[in-house]
Design a protein around this motif. Structure first.
Motif, PDB file in Angstrom:
ATOM      1  N   VAL A  55      14.526  23.150  79.214  1.00 40.72           N
ATOM      2  CA  VAL A  55      13.967  24.322  78.551  1.00 40.72           C
ATOM      3  C   VAL A  55      13.286  23.907  77.247  1.00 40.72           C
ATOM      4  N   LEU A  57      11.351  24.967  73.867  1.00 41.42           N
ATOM      5  CA  LEU A  57      11.126  26.110  72.983  1.00 41.42           C
ATOM      6  C   LEU A  57      10.018  25.795  71.991  1.00 41.42           C
ATOM      7  N   GLY A 106      19.810  17.077  78.394  1.00 36.62           N
ATOM      8  CA  GLY A 106      18.910  18.197  78.136  1.00 36.62           C
ATOM      9  C   GLY A 106      19.110  18.895  76.809  1.00 36.62           C
ATOM     10  N   VAL A 107      20.364  19.004  76.344  1.00 41.00           N
ATOM     11  CA  VAL A 107      20.614  19.754  75.102  1.00 41.00           C
ATOM     12  C   VAL A 107      19.887  19.155  73.911  1.00 41.00           C
ATOM     13  N   TYR A 108      19.798  17.822  73.858  1.00 38.14           N
ATOM     14  CA  TYR A 108      19.134  17.190  72.723  1.00 38.14           C
ATOM     15  C   TYR A 108      17.682  17.642  72.657  1.00 38.14           C
ATOM     16  N   VAL A 110      16.446  20.425  73.955  1.00 38.53           N
ATOM     17  CA  VAL A 110      16.382  21.848  73.604  1.00 38.53           C
ATOM     18  C   VAL A 110      16.488  22.022  72.089  1.00 38.53           C
ATOM     19  N   ILE A 111      17.455  21.330  71.486  1.00 39.38           N
ATOM     20  CA  ILE A 111      17.660  21.466  70.047  1.00 39.38           C
ATOM     21  C   ILE A 111      16.429  20.994  69.282  1.00 39.38           C
ATOM     22  N   PHE A 112      15.885  19.858  69.700  1.00 39.78           N
ATOM     23  CA  PHE A 112      14.720  19.359  68.988  1.00 39.78           C
ATOM     24  C   PHE A 112      13.536  20.299  69.146  1.00 39.78           C
ATOM     25  N   PHE A 114      13.622  23.393  69.664  1.00 33.63           N
ATOM     26  CA  PHE A 114      13.933  24.644  68.966  1.00 33.63           C
ATOM     27  C   PHE A 114      13.373  24.611  67.543  1.00 33.63           C
TER      28      PHE A 114
END
Lengths: 313, 286
Positions: A55, A57, A106-108, A110-112, A114
């Motif tokens: 995902v 953003l 994946g979370v890394y 998404v956070i970046f 974001f």
């Protein structure tokens, strides 16, 4: 004969869309530009996030980079050259972000993604105010709404065409393997990071160009205008409504939602982000796989339980 | 001047660490990546403001109203929105994607509600502004109190997770979610509690933040970004790591806004984040 028929249908569609601004007035042309922008951004988002399921953003980060590059380089070189520079910067940023995050979970990413738009906005704002001692720039490039629309149309064709080509080739196979199971894909010899990086860069290139092409419409540009977080949000929601994993999904989501958001910003500007948020939650709950998937399931049901079962694994 | 900047940084870092502690509990135990986390922090700040200006309730006493409310809101959010997503998903990846999307929607929803209620400008109240002297630096007493409260809540939380049976079940679900059920732990219940507890801590963090600085409706998104970076830096589920990372981010932010430009605080956070990603993606203390 089938492929020939679809190719003909696509050609007719593009020709029809290209002729459209000749039949509407100035207001209609503005609407067409907005609509085609929505199609480009949603399709570009889905080009990367649909098959990889990462995902992003960060749509507006690239969109803003494109628009701001035009603002900086206006009157220094021809528009085509400016577009090339903008695209190169967008791809460079995408590669930088991708190299740092896409080899990880994946979370890394998404956070970046974001914070990416805000990060770029802060750096540009700081640079402008402390080094150039000014904030905001004027763009003097004479381009009609129709010309901008045609460029966006070409970009949309390029994005959707690229995805179609990718799905057909080896890269597409690799991409789908990653979306299904990244570890298995890695074991099967797919260079997962490189594939993700390539898709992310392509998608970023399209977003950057969309921002750059439309920059002349504004005449006055400021970081807070071109890095509006609503742009990331609306592109994502459009792609999801149609179905990000499908070639035509983003288009089917972009068209109705573009008009809905236009109507919303006119009738209730104060509540815009409230309704936007609610719409989003409803879509994730009711049509998690997009309307095209829903329509296909509906069709299958009316045709009988066994029709089309082969596609459903 | 440098010294007072450092003290500011420690106070700010203490609040960040507390907020990140809430997020690491939500993400580590309930496994929901909550992009609307900062909005619960904002709820804490705005609610404290309303209680102070409307009912002239002291912000410290306000905590006793705000924290249970934040707990209840997060409980409801988990039950109504997150649980159905967990239930319908065939594999955990889907939950992660869906929860990111839904909480991203919540972020816009809450921001819209806050803007509607409080306007887009700064909202704040004057309270405990008399300066006290620490190591020769003059600091508003509200800041010092805020830091003390953050430490107190953090300490209580640490004791609860390491010294009680309830804390043990939390840690069991955090480390081996699949095995927790084998020893009779109701994973769904623990996840819901953890999500609500994380929200309660967010509410407390917001109340404390409002004691020493005014807030705007868009601050929530920034807080979420910083809290996420702190959680990754400290290592997911690592409370001590979150504390250290929170202090680092707070101090760096204070230094950058003092020495370079206040508009670059997020850029500084992300520069650190980039270094962590390249050097130690599993966290500084992994």
């Amino acid at each position: 004969m089938r492929p020939a028929v679809s190719a003909l249908a696509c050609a007719l569609l593009v020709a029809g869309l290209a002729a459209l601004p000749l039949f509407v007035g100035g207001y209609g042309q503005g609407v067409l530009v907005g609509l085609m922008n929505a199609v480009v951004l949603a399709s570009a988002w889905a080009l990367f996030s649909g098959p990889t399921k990462y995902v992003s953003l960060a749509t507006v980060a690239f969109f803003g980079i494109g628009a701001y590059t035009v603002a900086v380089l206006t009157e220094t070189m021809p528009f085509g050259a400016i577009l090339a520079v903008a695209g190169a910067i967008g791809v460079a940023v995408a590669l930088l972000v991708g190299l740092a995050t896409l080899r990880l979970a994946g979370v890394y990413f998404v956070i970046f993604s974001f914070g990416l738009a805000e990060l770029v906005r802060q750096i540009i704002t700081w640079f402008e105010t402390s080094v150039n001692r000014t904030l905001g720039r004027y763009i003097f490039i004479d381009l009609s709404a129709t010309a901008i629309y045609w460029m966006l149309l070409a970009l949309a064709v390029a994005v959707i065409g690229t995805r179609w080509l990718i799905e057909r080739g080896r890269l597409g196979l690799a991409v789908h393997a990653i979306g299904d199971d990244e570890i298995v894909a890695r074991h099967a010899g797919v260079d997962v990071t490189k594939v993700k990086l390539a898709l992310f860069a392509l998608s970023a290139l399209a977003m950057t160009l969309a921002g750059a092409i439309q920059a002349p419409r504004w005449t006055y540009v400021e970081p807070s205008i071109v890095f509006n977080p609503n742009i990331s949000f609306t592109a994502l929601i459009m792609a999801l409504l149609g179905g990000a994993t499908r070639l035509w999904g983003p288009v089917f989501g972009a068209v109705p939602l573009f008009f809905f958001f236009e109507w919303l910003s006119v009738t209730m500007p104060g509540q815009f982000s409230i309704v936007l948020g609610l719409t989003f939650i409803v879509i994730v709950f009711l049509v998690p796989n997009g309307v095209l998937d829903l329509a296909e399931k509906g069709l299958r049901k009316t045709r009988g339980p066994n029709a089309g079962d082969a596609r459903h694994v | 001047m440098l010294l007072s900047t450092l003290v500011f940084g420690v106070v700010l870092g203490g609040t960040y660490a507390l907020v990140a502690l809430g997020l690491t509990i939500q993400y580590g135990v309930a496994r929901i990546m909550n992009l609307s986390f900062g909005e619960v922090v904002m709820f804490g700040a705005f609610a404290t403001f309303v209680l102070f200006t409307g009912a002239s309730l002291s912000p410290v006493l306000g905590l006793f109203v705000v924290v249970p409310l934040a707990f209840a809101i997060s409980w409801i959010l988990y039950t109504v929105l997150m649980r159905p997503l967990v239930k319908r998903a065939r594999h955990p990846e889907r939950v992660e994607i869906d929860s990111i999307l839904v909480t991203f929607g919540l972020l816009f929803l809450f921001q819209g509600l806050f803007t509607q209620a409080f306007g887009s400008g700064y909202t704040g109240y004057g309270w405990l502004q008399a300066p006290v002297e620490i190591l020769g630096a003059r600091v508003a007493s509200g800041r010092v109190l805020g830091l003390g409260l953050a430490c107190l809540i953090g300490l209580g939380l640490w004791a609860a997770t390491t010294r009680t049976r309830w804390g043990l079940t939390m840690r069991a679900v955090a480390t081996r979610p699949a095995f927790a059920a084998l020893v009779g732990i109701d994973e769904n219940r623990v996840a819901r509690q953890a999500f609500a507890l994380g929200g309660a801590i967010a509410g407390a963090g917001g109340a404390i933040l409002s004691m020493y600085q005014p807030v705007t409706p868009i601050d929530g998104g920034f807080l979420t970004m910083k809290a996420l970076v702190i959680v990754i830096m400290g290592g997911i589920g690592n409370m001590g790591g979150a504390l250290a990372a929170g202090l680092i981010i707070g101090i760096v932010e204070a230094l950058v806004s003092y020495a370079v430009d206040p508009g670059l605080t997020l850029a500084a956070t992300y520069a650190i984040f980039l270094a962590v990603l390249l050097w130690r993606p599993k966290g500084l203390f992994a």
